[in-house]
Each structure stands twice: as C-alpha cells, then as structure tokens.
Design a protein around this motif. Structure first.
Motif, PDB file in Angstrom:
ATOM      1  N   SER A   1      27.245   4.874 -51.062  1.00  0.00           N
ATOM      2  CA  SER A   1      26.926   3.742 -50.191  1.00  0.00           C
ATOM      3  C   SER A   1      28.113   3.243 -49.380  1.00  0.00           C
ATOM      4  O   SER A   1      27.948   2.830 -48.232  1.00  0.00           O
ATOM      5  CB  SER A   1      26.396   2.586 -51.034  1.00  0.00           C
ATOM      6  N   ALA A   2      29.307   3.235 -49.955  1.00  0.00           N
ATOM      7  CA  ALA A   2      30.463   2.648 -49.277  1.00  0.00           C
ATOM      8  C   ALA A   2      30.779   3.331 -47.941  1.00  0.00           C
ATOM      9  O   ALA A   2      31.014   2.628 -46.950  1.00  0.00           O
ATOM     10  CB  ALA A   2      31.672   2.664 -50.202  1.00  0.00           C
TER      11      ALA A   2
ATOM     12  N   LEU B   1      28.755   4.792 -45.912  1.00  0.00           N
ATOM     13  CA  LEU B   1      27.702   4.418 -44.965  1.00  0.00           C
ATOM     14  C   LEU B   1      27.933   3.016 -44.403  1.00  0.00           C
ATOM     15  O   LEU B   1      27.798   2.793 -43.198  1.00  0.00           O
ATOM     16  CB  LEU B   1      26.331   4.486 -45.636  1.00  0.00           C
ATOM     17  N   LEU B   2      28.285   2.091 -45.274  1.00  0.00           N
ATOM     18  CA  LEU B   2      28.543   0.736 -44.805  1.00  0.00           C
ATOM     19  C   LEU B   2      29.828   0.679 -43.986  1.00  0.00           C
ATOM     20  O   LEU B   2      29.926  -0.083 -43.028  1.00  0.00           O
ATOM     21  CB  LEU B   2      28.616  -0.225 -45.993  1.00  0.00           C
ATOM     22  N   TRP B   3      30.829   1.473 -44.358  1.00  0.00           N
ATOM     23  CA  TRP B   3      32.076   1.525 -43.604  1.00  0.00           C
ATOM     24  C   TRP B   3      31.820   2.046 -42.186  1.00  0.00           C
ATOM     25  O   TRP B   3      32.405   1.556 -41.226  1.00  0.00           O
ATOM     26  CB  TRP B   3      33.096   2.399 -44.322  1.00  0.00           C
TER      27      TRP B   3
ATOM     28  N   ALA C   1      29.097   1.711 -40.524  1.00  0.00           N
ATOM     29  CA  ALA C   1      28.423   0.657 -39.777  1.00  0.00           C
ATOM     30  C   ALA C   1      29.435  -0.395 -39.335  1.00  0.00           C
ATOM     31  O   ALA C   1      29.472  -0.765 -38.167  1.00  0.00           O
ATOM     32  CB  ALA C   1      27.330   0.024 -40.622  1.00  0.00           C
TER      33      ALA C   1
ATOM     34  N   LEU D   1      31.175  -3.846 -45.016  1.00  0.00           N
ATOM     35  CA  LEU D   1      31.519  -3.370 -46.358  1.00  0.00           C
ATOM     36  C   LEU D   1      32.320  -4.420 -47.115  1.00  0.00           C
ATOM     37  O   LEU D   1      32.029  -4.698 -48.286  1.00  0.00           O
ATOM     38  CB  LEU D   1      32.308  -2.055 -46.290  1.00  0.00           C
TER      39      LEU D   1
ATOM     40  N   THR E   1      26.232  -3.053 -53.128  1.00  0.00           N
ATOM     41  CA  THR E   1      26.569  -2.053 -52.111  1.00  0.00           C
ATOM     42  C   THR E   1      25.464  -1.013 -52.019  1.00  0.00           C
ATOM     43  O   THR E   1      25.047  -0.623 -50.918  1.00  0.00           O
ATOM     44  CB  THR E   1      27.909  -1.369 -52.442  1.00  0.00           C
TER      45      THR E   1
ATOM     46  N   VAL F   1      22.248  -2.622 -50.394  1.00  0.00           N
ATOM     47  CA  VAL F   1      22.364  -2.868 -48.950  1.00  0.00           C
ATOM     48  C   VAL F   1      22.306  -1.561 -48.172  1.00  0.00           C
ATOM     49  O   VAL F   1      21.706  -1.473 -47.107  1.00  0.00           O
ATOM     50  CB  VAL F   1      23.653  -3.652 -48.638  1.00  0.00           C
ATOM     51  N   ALA F   2      22.922  -0.507 -48.709  1.00  0.00           N
ATOM     52  CA  ALA F   2      22.956   0.770 -47.996  1.00  0.00           C
ATOM     53  C   ALA F   2      21.706   1.605 -48.218  1.00  0.00           C
ATOM     54  O   ALA F   2      21.519   2.610 -47.531  1.00  0.00           O
ATOM     55  CB  ALA F   2      24.179   1.572 -48.430  1.00  0.00           C
TER      56      ALA F   2
ATOM     57  N   ILE G   1      19.538   2.616 -45.199  1.00  0.00           N
ATOM     58  CA  ILE G   1      20.200   3.494 -44.244  1.00  0.00           C
ATOM     59  C   ILE G   1      19.993   4.911 -44.696  1.00  0.00           C
ATOM     60  O   ILE G   1      19.716   5.805 -44.004  1.00  0.00           O
ATOM     61  CB  ILE G   1      21.713   3.182 -44.167  1.00  0.00           C
TER      62      ILE G   1
END
Length: 86
Positions: free
Chosen positions: A25-26, A28-30, A32, A37, A79, A82-83, A86
């Motif tokens: 997940s990290a 993917l959020l990074w 974005a 993140l 995390t 939230v991801a 996506i």
C-alpha cells in the motif's frame, strides 16, 4: 506447549500479513502524494494509540509496553484500507 506454539505462529503470520499489506500500500499512496502517505501514517498511528489507551482505561494502568504494537498495527491497517480501492 502446542497451544503456545500455535499462538506464536498466528502472531507471526499476523505481523507478516500487516507488513505485506503496508509494503504493497505505501508505494501506491506515495505515488499519489507523499503528503497523503504521511497523513495516513499519522492518522493510523493516532488511531492505534487511541484504541490502545481506550482498552487500558478500565484497568487504570499507566503506560503499557503495547503502545508501539498498537501504533504499528494502526498504521499498517489504515494504509492498507486507504490504498485498497486503488
């Protein structure tokens, strides 16, 4: 002794699953937004700490050593949640 071994194995499996969820997940959020993140990690840490404190209130215990675990679990779970879309 077999019950203790099973508990240790389940805890190890749970931590491995949380680590895998965070590692997926990290990035993917990074991608974005790095601020997204950071915000998710901060909110997850606060939620984990608040849940830990709320569970300890009836026992009136001071600070227990489980704070770090609660924060790590909160960060990894939030995390991942939230991801997930996506």
């Amino acid at each position: 002794m077999a019950l203790h071994d099973a508990v240790v194995r389940l805890k190890t499996l749970g931590w491995a699953l949380l680590l895998f969820l965070f590692l997926i997940s990290a990035p993917l959020l990074w991608a974005a937004s790095p601020l997204l993140l950071a915000g998710v990690v901060l909110v997850g840490a606060l939620l984990g700490l608040m849940i830990h404190v709320a569970r300890r209130l009836p026992r009136r215990a001071r600070w227990s050593p489980g704070r770090t675990k609660a924060v790590l679990i909160g960060v990894a779970l939030l995390t991942g949640l939230v991801a997930a879309p996506i």
